[in-house]
Design a protein around this motif. Structure first.
Motif, PDB file in Angstrom:
ATOM      1  N   LEU A 217       0.690  -1.164   0.041  1.00  0.00           N
ATOM      2  CA  LEU A 217      -0.053   0.062   0.019  1.00  0.00           C
ATOM      3  C   LEU A 217       0.835   1.327   0.148  1.00  0.00           C
ATOM      4  CD1 LEU A 217      -3.022   0.940   0.015  1.00  0.00           C
ATOM      5  CD2 LEU A 217      -2.727   0.996   2.558  1.00  0.00           C
ATOM      6  N   LEU A 218       0.912   1.944  -1.026  1.00  0.00           N
ATOM      7  CA  LEU A 218       1.559   3.269  -1.251  1.00  0.00           C
ATOM      8  C   LEU A 218       0.769   4.426  -0.568  1.00  0.00           C
ATOM      9  CD1 LEU A 218       2.125   2.742  -4.952  1.00  0.00           C
ATOM     10  CD2 LEU A 218       3.808   2.343  -3.263  1.00  0.00           C
ATOM     11  N   ARG A 219       0.589   4.167   0.777  1.00  0.00           N
ATOM     12  CA  ARG A 219      -0.117   5.325   1.642  1.00  0.00           C
ATOM     13  C   ARG A 219       0.507   5.036   2.916  1.00  0.00           C
ATOM     14  NH1 ARG A 219      -6.293   4.357   0.721  1.00  0.00           N
ATOM     15  NH2 ARG A 219      -6.631   5.066   2.599  1.00  0.00           N
ATOM     16  N   ASP A 220       0.456   6.186   3.970  1.00  0.00           N
ATOM     17  CA  ASP A 220       0.771   5.783   5.378  1.00  0.00           C
ATOM     18  C   ASP A 220      -0.218   5.295   6.143  1.00  0.00           C
ATOM     19  OD1 ASP A 220       3.451   6.770   4.614  1.00  0.00           O
ATOM     20  OD2 ASP A 220       2.705   8.836   4.543  1.00  0.00           O
ATOM     21  N   GLU A 221      -1.296   5.218   5.956  1.00  0.00           N
ATOM     22  CA  GLU A 221      -2.470   4.710   6.842  1.00  0.00           C
ATOM     23  C   GLU A 221      -3.752   4.039   5.863  1.00  0.00           C
ATOM     24  OE1 GLU A 221      -3.357   7.654   4.958  1.00  0.00           O
ATOM     25  OE2 GLU A 221      -2.214   8.276   6.844  1.00  0.00           O
ATOM     26  N   THR A 222      -4.247   3.008   6.440  1.00  0.00           N
ATOM     27  CA  THR A 222      -5.558   2.645   5.849  1.00  0.00           C
ATOM     28  C   THR A 222      -6.786   2.347   6.884  1.00  0.00           C
ATOM     29  OG1 THR A 222      -6.182   0.638   4.487  1.00  0.00           O
ATOM     30  CG2 THR A 222      -4.750   0.189   6.538  1.00  0.00           C
ATOM     31  N   GLU A 223      -7.813   2.896   6.065  1.00  0.00           N
ATOM     32  CA  GLU A 223      -9.172   2.516   6.718  1.00  0.00           C
ATOM     33  C   GLU A 223      -9.604   1.152   6.594  1.00  0.00           C
ATOM     34  OE1 GLU A 223      -8.252   3.516   3.850  1.00  0.00           O
ATOM     35  OE2 GLU A 223      -9.697   5.297   3.378  1.00  0.00           O
ATOM     36  N   ARG A 224      -8.862   0.245   5.978  1.00  0.00           N
ATOM     37  CA  ARG A 224      -9.356  -0.993   5.883  1.00  0.00           C
ATOM     38  C   ARG A 224      -7.974  -2.252   6.711  1.00  0.00           C
ATOM     39  NH1 ARG A 224     -10.438   1.950   1.695  1.00  0.00           N
ATOM     40  NH2 ARG A 224     -12.434   1.619   0.528  1.00  0.00           N
ATOM     41  N   GLN A 225      -8.002  -1.781   8.042  1.00  0.00           N
ATOM     42  CA  GLN A 225      -6.819  -2.136   8.702  1.00  0.00           C
ATOM     43  C   GLN A 225      -7.064  -3.652   8.829  1.00  0.00           C
ATOM     44  OE1 GLN A 225      -4.356  -0.394  10.125  1.00  0.00           O
ATOM     45  NE2 GLN A 225      -3.576  -2.320  10.724  1.00  0.00           N
ATOM     46  N   GLU A 226      -8.171  -4.386   8.689  1.00  0.00           N
ATOM     47  CA  GLU A 226      -8.233  -5.603   8.741  1.00  0.00           C
ATOM     48  C   GLU A 226      -7.380  -6.562   7.898  1.00  0.00           C
ATOM     49  OE1 GLU A 226     -12.427  -4.328   9.795  1.00  0.00           O
ATOM     50  OE2 GLU A 226     -10.903  -3.837   8.314  1.00  0.00           O
TER      51      GLU A 226
ATOM     52  N   GLN B  83      -1.632 -16.365   0.968  1.00  0.00           N
ATOM     53  CA  GLN B  83      -2.735 -17.166   1.577  1.00  0.00           C
ATOM     54  C   GLN B  83      -3.358 -16.544   2.847  1.00  0.00           C
ATOM     55  OE1 GLN B  83      -0.519 -20.855   2.404  1.00  0.00           O
ATOM     56  NE2 GLN B  83       0.080 -21.085   0.161  1.00  0.00           N
ATOM     57  N   ALA B  84      -3.428 -15.316   3.072  1.00  0.00           N
ATOM     58  CA  ALA B  84      -3.883 -14.504   4.311  1.00  0.00           C
ATOM     59  C   ALA B  84      -5.348 -14.752   4.289  1.00  0.00           C
ATOM     60  CB  ALA B  84      -3.555 -13.128   4.115  1.00  0.00           C
ATOM     61  N   GLU B  85      -6.061 -14.677   5.396  1.00  0.00           N
ATOM     62  CA  GLU B  85      -7.456 -15.000   5.390  1.00  0.00           C
ATOM     63  C   GLU B  85      -8.271 -13.520   4.814  1.00  0.00           C
ATOM     64  OE1 GLU B  85     -10.939 -15.067   8.947  1.00  0.00           O
ATOM     65  OE2 GLU B  85      -8.857 -15.564   9.407  1.00  0.00           O
ATOM     66  N   MET B  86      -9.393 -14.012   4.208  1.00  0.00           N
ATOM     67  CA  MET B  86     -10.190 -13.010   3.564  1.00  0.00           C
ATOM     68  C   MET B  86     -10.962 -12.160   4.440  1.00  0.00           C
ATOM     69  SD  MET B  86     -11.198 -11.794   0.875  1.00  0.00           S
ATOM     70  CE  MET B  86     -12.472 -10.451   0.562  1.00  0.00           C
ATOM     71  N   PRO B  87     -10.833 -10.978   4.810  1.00  0.00           N
ATOM     72  CA  PRO B  87     -11.532 -10.217   5.563  1.00  0.00           C
ATOM     73  C   PRO B  87     -12.817  -9.557   5.202  1.00  0.00           C
ATOM     74  CG  PRO B  87      -9.705  -8.814   4.920  1.00  0.00           C
ATOM     75  CD  PRO B  87      -9.682 -10.267   4.003  1.00  0.00           C
ATOM     76  N   PHE B  88     -13.012  -9.356   3.901  1.00  0.00           N
ATOM     77  CA  PHE B  88     -14.152  -8.736   3.402  1.00  0.00           C
ATOM     78  C   PHE B  88     -15.485  -9.407   2.886  1.00  0.00           C
ATOM     79  CE2 PHE B  88     -10.411  -6.051   2.672  1.00  0.00           C
ATOM     80  CZ  PHE B  88     -10.528  -5.275   3.575  1.00  0.00           C
ATOM     81  N   GLY B  89     -15.793 -10.667   3.531  1.00  0.00           N
ATOM     82  CA  GLY B  89     -17.112 -11.389   3.102  1.00  0.00           C
ATOM     83  C   GLY B  89     -16.664 -12.497   2.121  1.00  0.00           C
ATOM     84  N   ASP B  90     -18.059 -12.913   1.811  1.00  0.00           N
ATOM     85  CA  ASP B  90     -18.088 -14.159   1.132  1.00  0.00           C
ATOM     86  C   ASP B  90     -18.451 -14.211  -0.389  1.00  0.00           C
ATOM     87  OD1 ASP B  90     -20.535 -13.435   1.261  1.00  0.00           O
ATOM     88  OD2 ASP B  90     -21.256 -15.241   2.494  1.00  0.00           O
ATOM     89  N   GLY B  91     -18.503 -12.805  -0.951  1.00  0.00           N
ATOM     90  CA  GLY B  91     -18.987 -12.557  -2.264  1.00  0.00           C
ATOM     91  C   GLY B  91     -20.405 -12.617  -2.534  1.00  0.00           C
ATOM     92  N   HIS B  92     -21.194 -12.483  -1.386  1.00  0.00           N
ATOM     93  CA  HIS B  92     -22.768 -12.321  -1.426  1.00  0.00           C
ATOM     94  C   HIS B  92     -23.102 -11.041  -0.608  1.00  0.00           C
ATOM     95  CE1 HIS B  92     -23.128 -16.311  -3.270  1.00  0.00           C
ATOM     96  NE2 HIS B  92     -22.331 -16.652  -2.368  1.00  0.00           N
ATOM     97  N   ALA B  93     -22.506 -10.029  -0.811  1.00  0.00           N
ATOM     98  CA  ALA B  93     -22.617  -8.673   0.081  1.00  0.00           C
ATOM     99  C   ALA B  93     -23.934  -8.156  -0.540  1.00  0.00           C
ATOM    100  CB  ALA B  93     -21.756  -7.671   0.204  1.00  0.00           C
ATOM    101  N   SER B  94     -24.074  -8.150  -1.799  1.00  0.00           N
ATOM    102  CA  SER B  94     -25.060  -7.429  -2.713  1.00  0.00           C
ATOM    103  C   SER B  94     -26.280  -8.068  -2.199  1.00  0.00           C
ATOM    104  CB  SER B  94     -25.046  -7.171  -4.079  1.00  0.00           C
ATOM    105  OG  SER B  94     -24.551  -8.495  -4.485  1.00  0.00           O
ATOM    106  N   GLU B  95     -26.596  -9.424  -2.175  1.00  0.00           N
ATOM    107  CA  GLU B  95     -27.860 -10.049  -1.853  1.00  0.00           C
ATOM    108  C   GLU B  95     -28.221  -9.597  -0.428  1.00  0.00           C
ATOM    109  OE1 GLU B  95     -26.771 -14.125  -2.388  1.00  0.00           O
ATOM    110  OE2 GLU B  95     -25.683 -13.630  -4.362  1.00  0.00           O
ATOM    111  N   LYS B  96     -27.283  -9.787   0.393  1.00  0.00           N
ATOM    112  CA  LYS B  96     -27.619  -9.402   1.824  1.00  0.00           C
ATOM    113  C   LYS B  96     -27.852  -7.905   1.956  1.00  0.00           C
ATOM    114  CE  LYS B  96     -24.078 -12.423   3.451  1.00  0.00           C
ATOM    115  NZ  LYS B  96     -22.499 -12.330   4.171  1.00  0.00           N
ATOM    116  N   ILE B  97     -27.635  -7.098   1.319  1.00  0.00           N
ATOM    117  CA  ILE B  97     -27.972  -5.740   1.467  1.00  0.00           C
ATOM    118  C   ILE B  97     -29.442  -5.476   0.726  1.00  0.00           C
ATOM    119  CG2 ILE B  97     -27.620  -3.347   0.191  1.00  0.00           C
ATOM    120  CD1 ILE B  97     -24.448  -4.088   0.484  1.00  0.00           C
TER     121      ILE B  97
END
Length: 375
Positions: free
Chosen positions: A305-314, A350-364
């Motif tokens: 990441l070419l920034r000094d901080e992130t709002e996606r810390q997970e 191989q890091a764990e996926m933090p942002f869901g299972d690919g079905h966010a739009s259906e849930k929303i």
């Protein structure tokens, strides 16, 4: 309230419409229940947004005159958007407004929705750096949008916790995952082919870079470009692909520092399908983008990441993203480590996926339906 429900989507950048696209597609499949109203403001590069809409095959219902918006400062952008979007809301009369992320359009839409007593849903709610001016103005845009929202679609439990700590109502917060992951799932193509990939030897490793944030323009960007050229010149089996954002200063710097090298490929921005598939075939992704931090874990590709901080810390905590900023030494060390240390590479890949299972739009969509039905 009975269907069809009229939901107005407001967006001004390529990133916003890509985040909203999976939800819009679901609505288009069920026209008896949903009427999706699309409002484009083109607060950024209008041609890039238009190309993205064409790629998505989306028809825009309202197009805000952006002739004086894209090149104005943030205060002028917000002022003009408030005026124009007020007219759009009056004409469209939606049952709900939906925005994504933290652009000026999202803030303007949230204010107009509040004044008109129209429920607001915020996709990607709860992201925070808790640095008031970093990234600027995104951090305050998303905080203010959350202050005005009625439904919060948090991509992670961490984002939910941020909202709870700020005393937003727990019953209005939903952890859905990120819609960016939905797009990855439906865009990856096993037999993908592209003219650019044909030019690159099969035994060469690809570095894919995106860089376009305003706060990186000038000296930070020039530092990064020189660093990337040094990396390419000292690694004979490594190639750089850089889709150059159509900003005059960025184009000029890229040509000056990265131009005329056989293993550096300066190209125009790719459509989302091609970008994701090239990213999936790259060894390392370097970016100052927010969206790529979310997409990369689903692609199983390390991100610097070419920034000094992130709002996606997970993503940092779980190991798929490493913050390197724009310091040449830090970037070089991180790239060399991933190129030469297979164990370190595998850990990020191989890091764990933090942002869901690919079905966010259906849930929303299910949450919105229940909310509107009960009104």
């Amino acid at each position: 309230m009975q269907p069809p429900y009229k939901v107005m989507f407001l967006f001004g950048t390529r990133a916003e419409i890509l985040k909203l696209a999976p939800i819009i597609r679901l609505m288009h499949r069920d026209v008896d229940k949903w009427q999706a109203v699309l409002v484009a403001t083109a607060q950024g590069d209008s041609q890039l947004l238009n190309d993205t809409l064409e790629y998505l095959k989306f028809h825009v219902d309202f197009s805000v005159d952006a002739s004086n918006i894209a090149n104005s400062n943030e205060v002028e952008q917000l002022s003009q958007l408030l005026h124009n979007l007020n007219n759009v809301i009056n004409a469209g009369q939606p049952d709900m407004v939906l925005v994504a992320g933290d652009a000026t359009t999202s803030l303007a839409a949230s204010l107009i929705s509040f004044y008109h007593h129209i429920p607001l849903g915020h996709v990607e709610a709860g992201l925070r750096t808790y640095e008031r001016y970093s990234p600027f103005p995104d951090e305050m845009h998303r905080r203010l949008t959350d202050d005005l929202a009625n439904l919060y679609f948090a991509p992670t439990t961490g984002a939910r916790d941020n909202l709870l700590q700020e005393h937003h109502p727990a019953k209005q917060i939903y952890v859905t995952g990120n819609t960016a992951v939905d797009s990855v799932e439906c865009n990856l193509q096993e037999d993908f082919d592209h003219p650019l990939l044909r030019k690159i030897p099969a035994d060469h490793r690809i570095l894919l870079m995106t860089m376009r944030r305003k706060d990186n323009l000038g000296t930070p960007m020039k530092r990064v470009f020189h660093t990337m050229r040094d990396i390419i010149e000292t690694n004979k089996d490594v190639e750089l692909i850089f889709p150059v954002y159509p900003h005059a200063e960025e184009v000029s710097l890229a040509d000056e520092v990265l131009g005329e090298h056989e293993r550096i490929h300066l190209i125009e921005p790719l459509n989302h399908h091609d970008f994701l598939n090239i990213a999936a075939r790259s060894a390392i992704l370097l970016t100052d983008s927010g969206g790529l931090q979310e997409e990369a874990p689903a692609l199983h590709r390390p991100v610097l990441l070419l920034r000094d901080e992130t709002e996606r810390q997970e993503a940092v905590s779980l190991g798929s993203v490493k913050i390197v900023g724009t310091d040449p030494t830090t970037i070089q060390q991180a790239v060399f480590e991933l190129l030469n240390d297979e164990k370190k590479y595998r850990q990020m890949e191989q890091a764990e996926m933090p942002f869901g299972d690919g079905h966010a739009s259906e849930k929303i969509l299910n949450i919105i339906e229940k909310y509107l039905y009960q009104k």
